[in-house]
Design an enzyme around this catalytic site. Structure first.
Site, mmCIF file in Angstrom:
data_model
loop_
_atom_site.group_PDB
_atom_site.id
_atom_site.type_symbol
_atom_site.label_atom_id
_atom_site.label_comp_id
_atom_site.label_asym_id
_atom_site.label_seq_id
_atom_site.Cartn_x
_atom_site.Cartn_y
_atom_site.Cartn_z
ATOM 1 N N CYS A 227 64.726 65.459 49.625
ATOM 2 C CA CYS A 227 65.650 65.889 51.094
ATOM 3 C C CYS A 227 66.657 66.165 50.200
ATOM 4 C CB CYS A 227 66.290 64.077 50.090
ATOM 5 S SG CYS A 227 66.875 63.546 48.378
ATOM 6 N N CYS B 249 68.733 65.900 46.350
ATOM 7 C CA CYS B 249 67.377 66.672 45.367
ATOM 8 C C CYS B 249 67.673 68.240 45.331
ATOM 9 C CB CYS B 249 66.689 65.943 45.639
ATOM 10 S SG CYS B 249 65.635 64.375 46.026
#
Length: 78
Positions: A11, A14
């Site tokens: 994501c 991240c």
């Protein structure tokens, strides 16, 4: 050399976390190894239920959100 792992499904948070670690290491002149772990079974193996999470030298040091820049710099330098 410090070994970092960013745990998460890839994501945006991240990616931001991984970039922050890379940038802090570059600014500090510290060599690191950074791995992105995206497999859910591997992530759960660390006992992490909320991502992004950060593992430093085999120990979970952060989970559940993007870490603050000062926190990342402390990990790299510490």
């Amino acid at each position: 050399m410090k070994q970092f792992k960013v745990l998460g499904g890839g994501c945006r948070n991240c990616e931001v976390t991984a970039r922050a670690i890379e940038q802090a290491a570059e600014e500090a002149g510290v060599a690191i190894q950074l791995e992105k772990v995206t497999e859910m079974a591997d992530i759960l193996g660390y006992g992490v239920l909320s991502t992004p999470a950060v593992v430093l030298d085999g120990q979970v040091i952060h989970a559940g959100g993007v870490p603050a820049p000062d926190q990342v710099r402390a990990w790299v330098r510490g």
